[in-house]
Motif scaffolding. Structure first.
Motif, PDB file in Angstrom:
ATOM      1  N   THR A   1      82.902  26.098  84.139  1.00  0.00           N
ATOM      2  CA  THR A   1      84.325  26.044  83.826  1.00  0.00           C
ATOM      3  C   THR A   1      84.708  24.624  83.470  1.00  0.00           C
ATOM      4  O   THR A   1      84.413  23.684  84.229  1.00  0.00           O
ATOM      5  CB  THR A   1      85.166  26.515  85.024  1.00  0.00           C
ATOM      6  OG1 THR A   1      84.793  27.858  85.350  1.00  0.00           O
ATOM      7  CG2 THR A   1      86.660  26.454  84.722  1.00  0.00           C
ATOM      8  N   PHE A   2      85.341  24.456  82.321  1.00  0.00           N
ATOM      9  CA  PHE A   2      85.900  23.165  81.929  1.00  0.00           C
ATOM     10  C   PHE A   2      87.380  23.163  82.282  1.00  0.00           C
ATOM     11  O   PHE A   2      88.077  24.153  82.051  1.00  0.00           O
ATOM     12  CB  PHE A   2      85.737  22.914  80.431  1.00  0.00           C
ATOM     13  CG  PHE A   2      84.345  22.527  80.041  1.00  0.00           C
ATOM     14  CD1 PHE A   2      83.888  21.229  80.230  1.00  0.00           C
ATOM     15  CD2 PHE A   2      83.478  23.451  79.486  1.00  0.00           C
ATOM     16  CE1 PHE A   2      82.590  20.863  79.872  1.00  0.00           C
ATOM     17  CE2 PHE A   2      82.193  23.105  79.123  1.00  0.00           C
ATOM     18  CZ  PHE A   2      81.743  21.804  79.318  1.00  0.00           C
ATOM     19  N   THR A   3      87.846  22.057  82.848  1.00  0.00           N
ATOM     20  CA  THR A   3      89.257  21.879  83.157  1.00  0.00           C
ATOM     21  C   THR A   3      89.756  20.644  82.424  1.00  0.00           C
ATOM     22  O   THR A   3      89.199  19.561  82.587  1.00  0.00           O
ATOM     23  CB  THR A   3      89.493  21.719  84.671  1.00  0.00           C
ATOM     24  OG1 THR A   3      88.992  22.881  85.345  1.00  0.00           O
ATOM     25  CG2 THR A   3      90.969  21.539  84.988  1.00  0.00           C
TER      26      THR A   3
ATOM     27  N   ILE B   1      90.269  31.820  78.919  1.00  0.00           N
ATOM     28  CA  ILE B   1      91.084  30.695  78.450  1.00  0.00           C
ATOM     29  C   ILE B   1      92.471  30.806  79.085  1.00  0.00           C
ATOM     30  O   ILE B   1      93.132  31.834  78.958  1.00  0.00           O
ATOM     31  CB  ILE B   1      91.187  30.698  76.916  1.00  0.00           C
ATOM     32  CG1 ILE B   1      89.788  30.622  76.293  1.00  0.00           C
ATOM     33  CG2 ILE B   1      92.077  29.560  76.430  1.00  0.00           C
ATOM     34  CD1 ILE B   1      89.759  30.887  74.801  1.00  0.00           C
ATOM     35  N   SER B   2      92.899  29.737  79.754  1.00  0.00           N
ATOM     36  CA  SER B   2      94.173  29.765  80.480  1.00  0.00           C
ATOM     37  C   SER B   2      95.347  29.324  79.602  1.00  0.00           C
ATOM     38  O   SER B   2      95.161  28.805  78.496  1.00  0.00           O
ATOM     39  CB  SER B   2      94.095  28.836  81.691  1.00  0.00           C
ATOM     40  OG  SER B   2      94.115  27.478  81.271  1.00  0.00           O
ATOM     41  N   SER B   3      96.524  29.523  80.116  1.00  0.00           N
ATOM     42  CA  SER B   3      97.782  28.950  79.603  1.00  0.00           C
ATOM     43  C   SER B   3      98.057  29.248  78.133  1.00  0.00           C
ATOM     44  O   SER B   3      98.621  28.413  77.422  1.00  0.00           O
ATOM     45  CB  SER B   3      97.804  27.437  79.836  1.00  0.00           C
ATOM     46  OG  SER B   3      97.615  27.149  81.202  1.00  0.00           O
TER      47      SER B   3
ATOM     48  N   SER C   1      84.986  28.118  67.276  1.00  0.00           N
ATOM     49  CA  SER C   1      84.607  27.456  68.534  1.00  0.00           C
ATOM     50  C   SER C   1      85.658  26.449  68.973  1.00  0.00           C
ATOM     51  O   SER C   1      85.389  25.581  69.793  1.00  0.00           O
ATOM     52  CB  SER C   1      83.257  26.749  68.364  1.00  0.00           C
ATOM     53  OG  SER C   1      83.356  25.739  67.376  1.00  0.00           O
ATOM     54  N   THR C   2      86.877  26.570  68.445  1.00  0.00           N
ATOM     55  CA  THR C   2      87.961  25.647  68.783  1.00  0.00           C
ATOM     56  C   THR C   2      89.031  26.377  69.572  1.00  0.00           C
ATOM     57  O   THR C   2      89.523  27.429  69.149  1.00  0.00           O
ATOM     58  CB  THR C   2      88.573  25.032  67.512  1.00  0.00           C
ATOM     59  OG1 THR C   2      87.547  24.335  66.798  1.00  0.00           O
ATOM     60  CG2 THR C   2      89.688  24.066  67.860  1.00  0.00           C
ATOM     61  N   ILE C   3      89.398  25.796  70.721  1.00  0.00           N
ATOM     62  CA  ILE C   3      90.486  26.326  71.536  1.00  0.00           C
ATOM     63  C   ILE C   3      91.688  25.415  71.327  1.00  0.00           C
ATOM     64  O   ILE C   3      91.567  24.185  71.420  1.00  0.00           O
ATOM     65  CB  ILE C   3      90.119  26.351  73.028  1.00  0.00           C
ATOM     66  CG1 ILE C   3      88.836  27.141  73.255  1.00  0.00           C
ATOM     67  CG2 ILE C   3      91.273  26.933  73.845  1.00  0.00           C
ATOM     68  CD1 ILE C   3      88.255  26.980  74.654  1.00  0.00           C
ATOM     69  N   THR C   4      92.845  26.026  71.057  1.00  0.00           N
ATOM     70  CA  THR C   4      94.075  25.260  70.863  1.00  0.00           C
ATOM     71  C   THR C   4      95.148  25.784  71.810  1.00  0.00           C
ATOM     72  O   THR C   4      95.392  26.984  71.873  1.00  0.00           O
ATOM     73  CB  THR C   4      94.575  25.379  69.410  1.00  0.00           C
ATOM     74  OG1 THR C   4      93.535  24.959  68.528  1.00  0.00           O
ATOM     75  CG2 THR C   4      95.809  24.524  69.182  1.00  0.00           C
ATOM     76  N   TRP C   5      95.745  24.860  72.530  1.00  0.00           N
ATOM     77  CA  TRP C   5      96.919  25.153  73.341  1.00  0.00           C
ATOM     78  C   TRP C   5      98.086  24.473  72.651  1.00  0.00           C
ATOM     79  O   TRP C   5      97.979  23.304  72.263  1.00  0.00           O
ATOM     80  CB  TRP C   5      96.778  24.600  74.753  1.00  0.00           C
ATOM     81  CG  TRP C   5      95.734  25.257  75.593  1.00  0.00           C
ATOM     82  CD1 TRP C   5      95.918  26.317  76.436  1.00  0.00           C
ATOM     83  CD2 TRP C   5      94.356  24.884  75.733  1.00  0.00           C
ATOM     84  NE1 TRP C   5      94.737  26.635  77.068  1.00  0.00           N
ATOM     85  CE2 TRP C   5      93.757  25.763  76.654  1.00  0.00           C
ATOM     86  CE3 TRP C   5      93.558  23.894  75.164  1.00  0.00           C
ATOM     87  CZ2 TRP C   5      92.424  25.683  77.023  1.00  0.00           C
ATOM     88  CZ3 TRP C   5      92.227  23.812  75.520  1.00  0.00           C
ATOM     89  CH2 TRP C   5      91.675  24.699  76.437  1.00  0.00           C
TER      90      TRP C   5
ATOM     91  N   THR D   1      92.132  25.570  81.378  1.00  0.00           N
ATOM     92  CA  THR D   1      90.748  25.875  81.745  1.00  0.00           C
ATOM     93  C   THR D   1      90.156  26.937  80.825  1.00  0.00           C
ATOM     94  O   THR D   1      90.882  27.708  80.192  1.00  0.00           O
ATOM     95  CB  THR D   1      90.652  26.374  83.199  1.00  0.00           C
ATOM     96  OG1 THR D   1      91.402  27.582  83.323  1.00  0.00           O
ATOM     97  CG2 THR D   1      91.167  25.341  84.188  1.00  0.00           C
ATOM     98  N   PHE D   2      88.824  26.950  80.786  1.00  0.00           N
ATOM     99  CA  PHE D   2      88.091  28.012  80.107  1.00  0.00           C
ATOM    100  C   PHE D   2      86.656  28.002  80.624  1.00  0.00           C
ATOM    101  O   PHE D   2      86.177  27.008  81.167  1.00  0.00           O
ATOM    102  CB  PHE D   2      88.131  27.857  78.577  1.00  0.00           C
ATOM    103  CG  PHE D   2      87.491  26.607  78.057  1.00  0.00           C
ATOM    104  CD1 PHE D   2      86.173  26.604  77.628  1.00  0.00           C
ATOM    105  CD2 PHE D   2      88.211  25.433  77.983  1.00  0.00           C
ATOM    106  CE1 PHE D   2      85.580  25.451  77.143  1.00  0.00           C
ATOM    107  CE2 PHE D   2      87.635  24.267  77.486  1.00  0.00           C
ATOM    108  CZ  PHE D   2      86.315  24.280  77.071  1.00  0.00           C
TER     109      PHE D   2
END
Length: 172
Positions: free
Chosen positions: A42-44, A74-76, A83-87, A101-102
């Motif tokens: 888990t990455f935070t 994937i949180s929040s 392969s890119t997560i965007t919040w 987190t994810f």
């Protein structure tokens, strides 16, 4: 027409505009720095706001490198594209923070440079950041609004040697 800069007459005035500022910083950690291949880690990503104003419209991007697969949990409200997560649209009060987190699965090494170095950065904010520029990561994590977490998968170089107790036994 005689303004000398001191606004001493009632037919002159000045106005000062002070833009809002939010000093954002980002810290990234991983749950297991020395996992086995096949383990889930888990990455935070923690985004902090040192103020002086509340931060709004904050966006964070995390490009997950080739050393991981199976991005999940994937949180929040983070959105995965490739392969890119965007919040985006995050709000962080003064002296506050938000944790993003994810989970990923560690895959076998391929030899690709940086395959286990996972970088995240703040890419946008409605407020001015006095000591960093959102969205300008050049790979060195030189600003406090970007950070990396790297794992070093465990490995073992096993070999096998088999020798008989008697290399020339009699039949039977």
């Amino acid at each position: 027409g005689n303004d000398d800069g001191d606004q001493s007459e009632d037919d002159e005035d000045d106005a000062v505009v002070v833009p809002q500022a939010a000093d954002l910083s980002l810290v990234k950690v991983v749950s297991d720095g020395v996992p086995n291949v096949g383990d889930t880690v888990t990455f935070t990503v923690t985004v902090l706001n040192a103020g002086p104003d509340d931060a709004t419209g904050v966006a964070v991007e995390d490009v997950v490198p080739a050393g991981y697969s199976g991005i999940s949990n994937i949180s929040s409200g983070g959105v995965l594209a490739g392969s890119t997560i965007t919040w985006s649209g995050l709000a962080i009060p003064v002296s506050g923070s938000v944790d993003l987190t994810f989970d990923v699965i560690v895959v076998a090494p391929s030899g690709t440079p940086g395959e286990y170095s996972n970088v995240a950065q703040v890419t946008a904010s409605d407020q001015f950041d006095p000591d960093s520029m959102p969205g300008n990561d050049d790979g060195d994590q030189s600003e406090d609004d970007e950070d990396a977490a790297t794992v070093a998968p465990q490995s073992a170089d096993l070999s096998l040697r088999k020798t008989p107790s008697d290399p020339a036994p009699a039949v039977g």
